[in-house]
Design a protein around this motif. Structure first.
Motif, PDB file in Angstrom:
ATOM      1  N   VAL A 126      -3.397  13.834  -9.965  1.00  0.00           N
ATOM      2  CA  VAL A 126      -2.754  13.773  -8.566  1.00  0.00           C
ATOM      3  C   VAL A 126      -1.860  12.985  -8.578  1.00  0.00           C
ATOM      4  O   VAL A 126      -0.913  12.306  -8.125  1.00  0.00           O
ATOM      5  N   ILE A 127      -2.978  11.526  -8.346  1.00  0.00           N
ATOM      6  CA  ILE A 127      -3.191  10.566  -9.077  1.00  0.00           C
ATOM      7  C   ILE A 127      -1.947   9.846  -9.942  1.00  0.00           C
ATOM      8  O   ILE A 127      -0.708   9.117  -9.694  1.00  0.00           O
ATOM      9  N   ALA A 128      -2.377  10.745 -10.457  1.00  0.00           N
ATOM     10  CA  ALA A 128      -0.827  10.115 -11.963  1.00  0.00           C
ATOM     11  C   ALA A 128       0.179  10.386 -12.546  1.00  0.00           C
ATOM     12  O   ALA A 128       1.221  10.216 -11.956  1.00  0.00           O
ATOM     13  N   THR A 129       0.539  12.063 -11.255  1.00  0.00           N
ATOM     14  CA  THR A 129       1.960  12.217 -10.850  1.00  0.00           C
ATOM     15  C   THR A 129       2.396  12.017  -9.741  1.00  0.00           C
ATOM     16  O   THR A 129       3.401  11.373  -9.729  1.00  0.00           O
ATOM     17  N   LEU A 130       1.669  11.202  -8.675  1.00  0.00           N
ATOM     18  CA  LEU A 130       2.276  10.681  -7.359  1.00  0.00           C
ATOM     19  C   LEU A 130       2.206   9.104  -6.808  1.00  0.00           C
ATOM     20  O   LEU A 130       2.583   8.427  -6.645  1.00  0.00           O
ATOM     21  N   GLY A 131       1.130   8.551  -8.513  1.00  0.00           N
ATOM     22  CA  GLY A 131       1.242   7.273  -7.975  1.00  0.00           C
ATOM     23  C   GLY A 131      -0.111   6.877  -7.004  1.00  0.00           C
ATOM     24  O   GLY A 131      -0.336   7.747  -6.512  1.00  0.00           O
ATOM     25  N   SER A 132      -0.335   5.820  -7.392  1.00  0.00           N
ATOM     26  CA  SER A 132      -1.331   5.204  -6.543  1.00  0.00           C
ATOM     27  C   SER A 132      -1.166   5.888  -4.652  1.00  0.00           C
ATOM     28  O   SER A 132      -0.580   4.959  -3.910  1.00  0.00           O
ATOM     29  N   PRO A 133      -2.663   5.683  -4.240  1.00  0.00           N
ATOM     30  CA  PRO A 133      -2.599   6.350  -2.626  1.00  0.00           C
ATOM     31  C   PRO A 133      -2.396   4.938  -2.133  1.00  0.00           C
ATOM     32  O   PRO A 133      -3.118   4.146  -2.484  1.00  0.00           O
ATOM     33  N   THR A 134      -1.996   5.000  -1.268  1.00  0.00           N
ATOM     34  CA  THR A 134      -1.958   3.466  -0.786  1.00  0.00           C
ATOM     35  C   THR A 134      -3.984   3.403   0.529  1.00  0.00           C
ATOM     36  O   THR A 134      -3.582   2.293  -0.134  1.00  0.00           O
ATOM     37  N   ALA A 135      -4.364   4.332   0.274  1.00  0.00           N
ATOM     38  CA  ALA A 135      -5.513   3.506   0.504  1.00  0.00           C
ATOM     39  C   ALA A 135      -5.998   4.821   0.948  1.00  0.00           C
ATOM     40  O   ALA A 135      -5.541   6.456   0.216  1.00  0.00           O
ATOM     41  N   ALA A 136      -7.623   5.599   0.358  1.00  0.00           N
ATOM     42  CA  ALA A 136      -7.936   6.304   0.539  1.00  0.00           C
ATOM     43  C   ALA A 136      -8.829   6.556   1.712  1.00  0.00           C
ATOM     44  O   ALA A 136      -9.400   5.255   2.071  1.00  0.00           O
ATOM     45  N   ALA A 137     -10.008   7.808   2.555  1.00  0.00           N
ATOM     46  CA  ALA A 137     -10.655   7.917   3.292  1.00  0.00           C
ATOM     47  C   ALA A 137     -11.966   7.397   2.928  1.00  0.00           C
ATOM     48  O   ALA A 137     -12.541   7.120   1.523  1.00  0.00           O
ATOM     49  N   PRO A 138     -13.082   6.559   4.043  1.00  0.00           N
ATOM     50  CA  PRO A 138     -14.522   6.597   3.456  1.00  0.00           C
ATOM     51  C   PRO A 138     -14.807   7.054   2.545  1.00  0.00           C
ATOM     52  O   PRO A 138     -15.015   6.104   1.708  1.00  0.00           O
ATOM     53  N   GLN A 139     -15.220   8.102   3.029  1.00  0.00           N
ATOM     54  CA  GLN A 139     -15.910   8.557   1.479  1.00  0.00           C
ATOM     55  C   GLN A 139     -14.422   9.427   0.124  1.00  0.00           C
ATOM     56  O   GLN A 139     -13.910   9.516   0.790  1.00  0.00           O
ATOM     57  N   ASP A 140     -15.549   8.123  -0.859  1.00  0.00           N
ATOM     58  CA  ASP A 140     -13.893   8.390  -2.032  1.00  0.00           C
ATOM     59  C   ASP A 140     -13.920   9.641  -2.247  1.00  0.00           C
ATOM     60  O   ASP A 140     -12.200  10.556  -2.279  1.00  0.00           O
ATOM     61  N   ASP A 147     -12.839  12.817   0.175  1.00  0.00           N
ATOM     62  CA  ASP A 147     -12.968  13.888  -0.141  1.00  0.00           C
ATOM     63  C   ASP A 147     -11.434  13.583   1.141  1.00  0.00           C
ATOM     64  O   ASP A 147     -10.705  14.369   1.081  1.00  0.00           O
ATOM     65  N   GLY A 148     -11.037  12.408   0.463  1.00  0.00           N
ATOM     66  CA  GLY A 148      -9.531  12.769   0.814  1.00  0.00           C
ATOM     67  C   GLY A 148      -8.601  10.858  -0.108  1.00  0.00           C
ATOM     68  O   GLY A 148      -8.992   9.935  -0.011  1.00  0.00           O
ATOM     69  N   ILE A 149      -7.504  11.252  -0.009  1.00  0.00           N
ATOM     70  CA  ILE A 149      -6.257   9.912  -0.233  1.00  0.00           C
ATOM     71  C   ILE A 149      -5.180  10.680   0.677  1.00  0.00           C
ATOM     72  O   ILE A 149      -5.015  11.499   1.053  1.00  0.00           O
ATOM     73  N   PHE A 150      -4.793   9.312   0.677  1.00  0.00           N
ATOM     74  CA  PHE A 150      -3.587   9.521   1.450  1.00  0.00           C
ATOM     75  C   PHE A 150      -2.393   8.263   1.494  1.00  0.00           C
ATOM     76  O   PHE A 150      -2.614   7.345   0.429  1.00  0.00           O
ATOM     77  N   TYR A 151      -0.620   8.917   1.956  1.00  0.00           N
ATOM     78  CA  TYR A 151       0.289   8.088   1.470  1.00  0.00           C
ATOM     79  C   TYR A 151       1.348   7.730   2.476  1.00  0.00           C
ATOM     80  O   TYR A 151       0.244   8.715   3.330  1.00  0.00           O
ATOM     81  N   ALA A 152       1.130   6.366   3.154  1.00  0.00           N
ATOM     82  CA  ALA A 152       2.084   5.868   3.816  1.00  0.00           C
ATOM     83  C   ALA A 152       3.197   5.478   3.984  1.00  0.00           C
ATOM     84  O   ALA A 152       2.743   4.549   3.342  1.00  0.00           O
ATOM     85  N   SER A 153       3.921   5.911   4.866  1.00  0.00           N
ATOM     86  CA  SER A 153       5.153   4.911   4.627  1.00  0.00           C
ATOM     87  C   SER A 153       6.261   5.190   5.703  1.00  0.00           C
ATOM     88  O   SER A 153       5.945   5.885   7.064  1.00  0.00           O
ATOM     89  N   SER A 154       6.556   3.365   6.533  1.00  0.00           N
ATOM     90  CA  SER A 154       7.200   3.467   8.256  1.00  0.00           C
ATOM     91  C   SER A 154       8.066   2.489   7.881  1.00  0.00           C
ATOM     92  O   SER A 154       8.888   2.012   6.559  1.00  0.00           O
TER      93      SER A 154
END
Lengths: 736, 130, 256
Positions: free
Chosen positions: B29-43, B45-52
């Motif tokens: 997933v990270i390879a196709t979408l690019g590095s996530p903005t940040a990951a959830a506390p436990q490595d 269980d989740g990553i997220f992207y944010a734009s504002s």
């Protein structure tokens, strides 16, 4: 084969202890040691640089380590050097007093010093290290320097140049031909890497004039028999001059409309080709992409040659660059300034797409703070391939100045002068100025404070207080003036900023000389007066963010509306427009400024000499402060004017002196007038209406460590007979 | 007054998000979408992207006018278990605590800072520029 | 007003006399003079047994005089010449202190903190049983804590300017790489604040859970608990009108 030593004996060491030798050798007693380990021990001991010679001889089961220690350096000095002084040479040399002397290091130091001399063009310099034995196994290390004659370039000539003459090309090169000033100028010496740099200069010179095929085949240098001069010949091939052909912008990214980009292209077909124009156009197009909020846009110019009609077609292809993000922004070196003051200058935030142009703009803003002698911002590989870490490395410079003093003048009497000015108060980027002078005839107190990021926003809050009391007998009149001015400044558009301010001012005019002008005597009758006014100034500034990097415009328009309480009702309007650009491939700066002010009082109030304008040299050069403008015919007192208008045209050009002197020349032409004294109380006033004064002058700019100074010499072309000229003045040269 | 807008952060385009299928491994997933903005506390269980998108207007505080947050959570097996999208409305106005964990290093006294920074000998003071 | 080093020729004094003069200067609090004399002992009599003692005293005096560069140079020379000596631990420790004592407020340069950490680590690893290892470990933790403080400072900057994603990145660095420091509870609470502001409630819950599990008794947990259970702190603490806010931020230079 391997050994096992029950004991190790160390001989010949005096300063270095047995334990130290053992720890470097890495062999402990009773340990099984192979031949290879013995050799490693030998190498370690040699590498430590403490020993002149080392021998390891196994005798039975004891290992004997014989060492001869290096002597310790007592002092290091240089003899025979005149061009480079001792401090400069000491900085190049690694050997220091109190450290162990190592012949290899001394040789390396000598080579470093010789290289420094070769850079100065002294090709025949010879440097040899000598040691003088001292008591107690110490030595003095002396570098004997023979600087040798200065090898100057007798003749600098070109072969194959048809379009530009030898003389013109010589002005392009860094290396100069030894002329009359050969003692003064240092760049007339033959230095090989400066010749490489010259090749680059020649290529840029020709390329920026359309000769894309230019190349330097060879540079030959023959040394004269007496080895004190060199003949240098550049063998060049110019090729043909090319012009711009068809210019276009295209993209393969769907949904990206190329029209706004095409509109920004300033390059027109038929103009002589130059890489500078291409670079400027790329910068403009990338700014348009940024403005549209498009990320990762790269502009790549594709150039197609058509040799038949000597034109180059340029297609600016807009492509989607690699997806790279800013992982971290790390700031280092800020020993005084707080991290947030620097981080605030970034419009990019961690996690945003990486845009090199925006990072360069942020670096420019950090440098513009004026807190750092050096601030370099560069990007390095982040933790993953598509992430980048921005490293900001700043070196602080002092930003505060404190001065005490006492002055005495016959008219003003004895007084203490103290001033503290700090541009980066407590590292928070706040501005604080405080100055006081208590001369009995001229008391002054001024305080100003500004917080550029009020409440964390791009909102500058400023407050200024000033109190000024002049009362000395031989002055025409005495005044007391006090004012307080809070203000807010904030951006209103990409290049526009608005300042809103409130000013409360108290002014009193007293002690007027009996034979002063009747106008001033009448104006003094009102005595103390309170003005309270609201004001605004709108400024539009494209110098840094404008599309054309080396030109800019600064427009300012402001008004003060008096009458919010206070004794007088007036409207003061000031306006100025300045345009600046560089010509002749960015060596000559041309600028024009138009400036004006109008002070009109309403329903019966009138201005006083303390309110009116007196055009000082900073507004129009060539006259004493109060030297022009309305004047009382009998008492010859300058009365100031309610209206003024000035136009200034300037040009600044290099004088051809080497950059390190930091000296440039300039010429200017000013014209303007100051008029309308308002109420004349039956006095006979000279020059009360508009009359144009014209001044022409030459100036000299000098970049000194204490700031850019400017010397002006002026000659008035048109003036009134009573005007007071000032033919020379020295000011700070502010960049408008 | 003209408002200025600035975009921050990065959220993958919709078609790229649509291409993420359930069970896909975290690395791909990270390879196709690019590095996530940040990951959830436990490595795991989740990553997220944010734009504002932020609106800057005159002296007003910058105001966030649009925010997209895409959270990709992974199940225990390590494959994608859910892709959610959050917008500005989901965000809450949170009062930030002013308290700060004080650091143990004494900072330089007020006076030393003030005097430590002197030395700028400026032409302005010599020529007595007002 | 700088220190004037005496010009009396020392060649004809014995090493012991110069050394005692150095000790005398130190006793009278003139550390920079003392350092000068100890330096002369080393230069004039490098092979006397006093030279070693003078070198370590020189490093100590320069340090007392807060002349950190010279103190570092002298300490480094001691380590080069007498690595196996029992005072080498003290020299290495002095070297570390020369960086450590320059660490400033978190808001400022942290380059020195890295160098202090490296130098302190050498003291701990190479001289584990020396008397300085213990205080080196203590100072290492403090410097490490200081580094975490810098990450928090940047995190709070982004949090305050509503760049919640950037803030989350910084606070996660503290939670992952600096767990042993005193900043971890605050980092977890800031994560709760940032995640809630982004609207990611279950991420906020998991951050709050870690905080509750490990740092139950802290103020931070109380704040997070209030945020997560919806009572929420009152939007403005008492006495926080706009005037006191301006005073705090402009005059006292605080962050919020």
């Amino acid at each position: 084969q391997s050994y096992s030593f029950s004991s190790v004996v160390i001989e010949g060491n005096r300063r270095v202890e047995d334990g130290t030798v053992l720890s470097y050798a890495g062999i402990s007693r009773g340990q099984r040691v192979s031949g290879a380990e013995l050799n490693d021990a030998y190498q370690n001991l040699v590498q430590s640089g403490l020993f002149e010679s080392v021998e390891l001889t196994p005798r039975g089961n004891t290992l004997v380590i014989e060492v001869v220690e290096q002597p310790t350096i007592n002092i290091v000095n240089f003899e025979g050097n005149s061009r480079l002084n001792d401090e400069e040479l000491a900085a190049l040399v690694q050997s220091r007093s109190r450290r162990a002397y190592s012949p290899a290091q001394a040789e390396r130091d000598a080579a470093a010093v010789t290289e420094a001399y070769i850079q100065q063009g002294r090709l025949s310099a010879i440097v040899s290290p000598k040691i003088i034995r001292r008591s107690d196994n110490r030595v003095d290390l002396v570098f004997e320097v023979f600087e040798g004659g200065n090898v100057e370039i007798e003749r600098l000539s070109f072969v194959g140049n048809r379009v530009y003459s030898d003389r013109r090309l010589r002005r392009v090169l860094e290396t100069k031909q030894a002329g009359l000033l050969r003692l003064l100028v240092q760049r007339d010496t033959y230095v090989s890497d400066r010749i490489e740099f010259d090749k680059q200069l020649l290529r840029d010179f020709y390329q920026s004039r359309g000769y894309v095929d230019f190349r330097t085949n060879s540079v030959s240098a023959e040394v004269t028999r007496e080895r004190d001069g060199v003949f240098v010949t550049f063998n060049v091939v110019e090729g043909q001059q090319f012009k711009f052909g068809r210019i276009s912008a295209s993209t393969d990214i769907e949904g990206l409309d190329t029209l706004p980009f095409r509109e920004e292209i300033r390059v027109r077909p038929g103009v002589v080709y130059s890489p500078l124009q291409i670079e400027n156009t790329i910068e403009r197009l990338e700014r348009v992409a940024l403005a549209q909020g498009q990320d990762f846009i790269r502009v790549e110019p594709q150039v197609t040659r058509n040799d038949r009609d000597l034109t180059l077609d340029v297609d600016f292809r807009l492509t989607r660059g690699p997806r790279v993000f800013v992982e971290r922004i790390d700031i280092e070196g800020n020993t005084t300034t707080l991290d947030r003051v620097i981080r605030q200058q970034f419009r990019v935030v961690e996690g945003d797409p990486f845009n090199p142009r925006e990072i360069r703009a942020s670096a420019e803003r950090i440098r513009a703070l004026g807190f750092f002698s050096n601030a370099d911002v560069n990007a390095r590989e982040g933790s993953t391939a598509d992430q980048v870490v921005i490293d900001v490395d700043v070196t602080e410079q002092p930003t505060g100045s404190l001065s005490f003093g006492a002055n005495f003048s016959t008219s003003d009497g004895f007084g203490i002068v103290a001033s503290l000015s700090e541009r980066n108060f407590l590292g928070r980027g706040q501005l604080l100025n405080f100055s006081i002078s208590t001369a009995e005839g001229n008391q002054r107190l001024a305080f100003s404070f500004a917080e550029p990021a009020f409440l964390g926003r791009d909102l500058r809050f400023g407050i200024g207080l000033s109190y000024r009391q002049t009362d000395n007998d031989d002055a025409l009149y005495d005044t007391t003036r006090a004012s307080i001015q809070p203000s807010f400044t904030f951006p209103v558009s990409e290049n526009g900023r608005l300042q809103v301010r409130y000013t409360a001012a108290y002014s009193d005019l007293f002690g007027v000389d009996e034979d002063a002008s009747v106008i001033i005597r009448n104006e003094a009758r009102d005595g103390a007066r309170w003005d309270s006014s609201l004001g605004y100034t709108y400024s539009y500034d494209t110098r840094r963010t404008g599309l054309n990097p080396n030109a800019g415009v600064l427009l300012r328009f402001g008004q003060n509306l008096g009458g919010l309480g206070g004794d007088t009702r007036f409207i003061e309007t000031t306006a100025s427009a300045t345009a600046q650009t560089t010509v002749m491939n960015e060596e000559v700066t041309v600028s024009a400024t138009i400036e004006g002010g109008a002070l009109n009082y309403i329903d019966g109030d009138n201005s006083r000499v303390t309110d009116r304008y007196f055009m000082g040299p900073s507004v129009m050069r060539g006259f004493e402060p109060g030297g022009i403008g309305p004047r009382d015919a009998d008492t010859d007192d300058a009365l100031g004017g309610n209206l003024y208008a000035v136009a200034r045209f300037e040009v600044q050009f290099p004088l051809g002196l080497p950059e390190e002197y930091g000296i440039a020349g300039g010429a200017f032409y000013d014209m303007g007038s100051l008029w309308d004294v308002g109420e004349t109380y039956t006095a006979d006033v000279l020059y009360d209406d508009f009359s144009l004064r014209q001044v022409v002058g030459l100036s000299l700019f000098w970049e000194t460590p204490i700031g850019p100074l400017r010397f002006n010499w002026t000659e008035a072309l048109a003036k009134e007979d009573e005007d007071e000229e000032q033919n020379f003045d020295l000011t700070i040269s502010t960049q408008f | 007054c003209v408002a200025q807008y600035r975009n921050h952060g990065y959220v993958p385009a919709d078609e790229a998000l649509a291409a993420v299928n359930l069970g896909q491994s975290r690395a791909s997933v990270i390879a196709t979408l690019g590095s996530p903005t940040a990951a959830a506390p436990q490595d795991e269980d989740g990553i997220f992207y944010a734009s504002s998108r932020v609106r800057h207007f005159g002296f007003l505080a910058p105001e966030i006018i649009d925010r997209q947050v895409v959270v990709i959570s992974f199940g225990s097996s390590g494959g994608v278990s859910n892709v959610e999208r959050f917008t500005l409305e989901d965000g809450r106005i949170v009062p930030l605590t002013r308290r700060v964990t004080d650091n143990t290093v004494r900072n330089t006294t007020f006076l030393r800072q003030l005097l430590g920074n002197l030395g700028r000998f400026d032409a302005g003071t010599i020529l007595g520029e007002e | 007003c700088g220190t004037t080093t005496p010009t009396v020729p020392l060649e004809n004094y014995t090493a012991r006399e110069i050394f005692q003069r150095g000790e005398f200067e130190n006793a009278r609090g003139k550390a920079d003079q003392a350092a000068y004399y100890f330096g002369e002992v080393e230069r004039l009599y490098p092979y006397s047994d006093l030279a070693k003692r003078a070198l370590i005293m020189q490093a100590f005096s320069y340090h007392r005089d807060t002349d950190y560069d010279n103190s570092r140079a002298a300490a480094q020379r001691y380590i080069d010449f007498y690595p196996a000596d029992e005072d080498a631990a003290y020299a290495q420790y002095l070297l570390a202190l020369s960086y450590y004592d320059q660490i400033d407020e978190i808001g400022r340069d942290q380059g020195l903190t890295f160098q202090a950490l490296q130098a302190l680590r050498t003291v701990i690893e190479e001289y584990p049983d020396s008397e300085y290892a213990q205080s080196a470990i203590l100072k290492f933790d403090l410097a490490f804590d200081h580094l975490a403080g810098k990450e928090m400072e940047v995190g709070r900057y982004y949090l305050r300017h509503k760049h919640y994603a950037a803030a989350v990145k910084r606070f996660r660095v503290v939670v992952e790489d600096f767990q042993t420091t005193t900043h971890t509870p605050e980092a977890l609470h800031r994560l709760v604040e940032a995640y809630l502001s982004l609207g990611l409630t279950d991420e906020a819950q998991s951050a709050g859970a870690i905080l509750g599990h490990n740092y139950q008794a802290t103020e931070w947990y109380k704040d997070s608990y209030a945020l997560l259970t919806g009572q929420g702190l009152e939007t403005r603490a008492s006495g926080d009108n706009w005037l006191s806010k301006i005073y705090r931020q402009v005059v006292r230079g605080e962050w919020l």
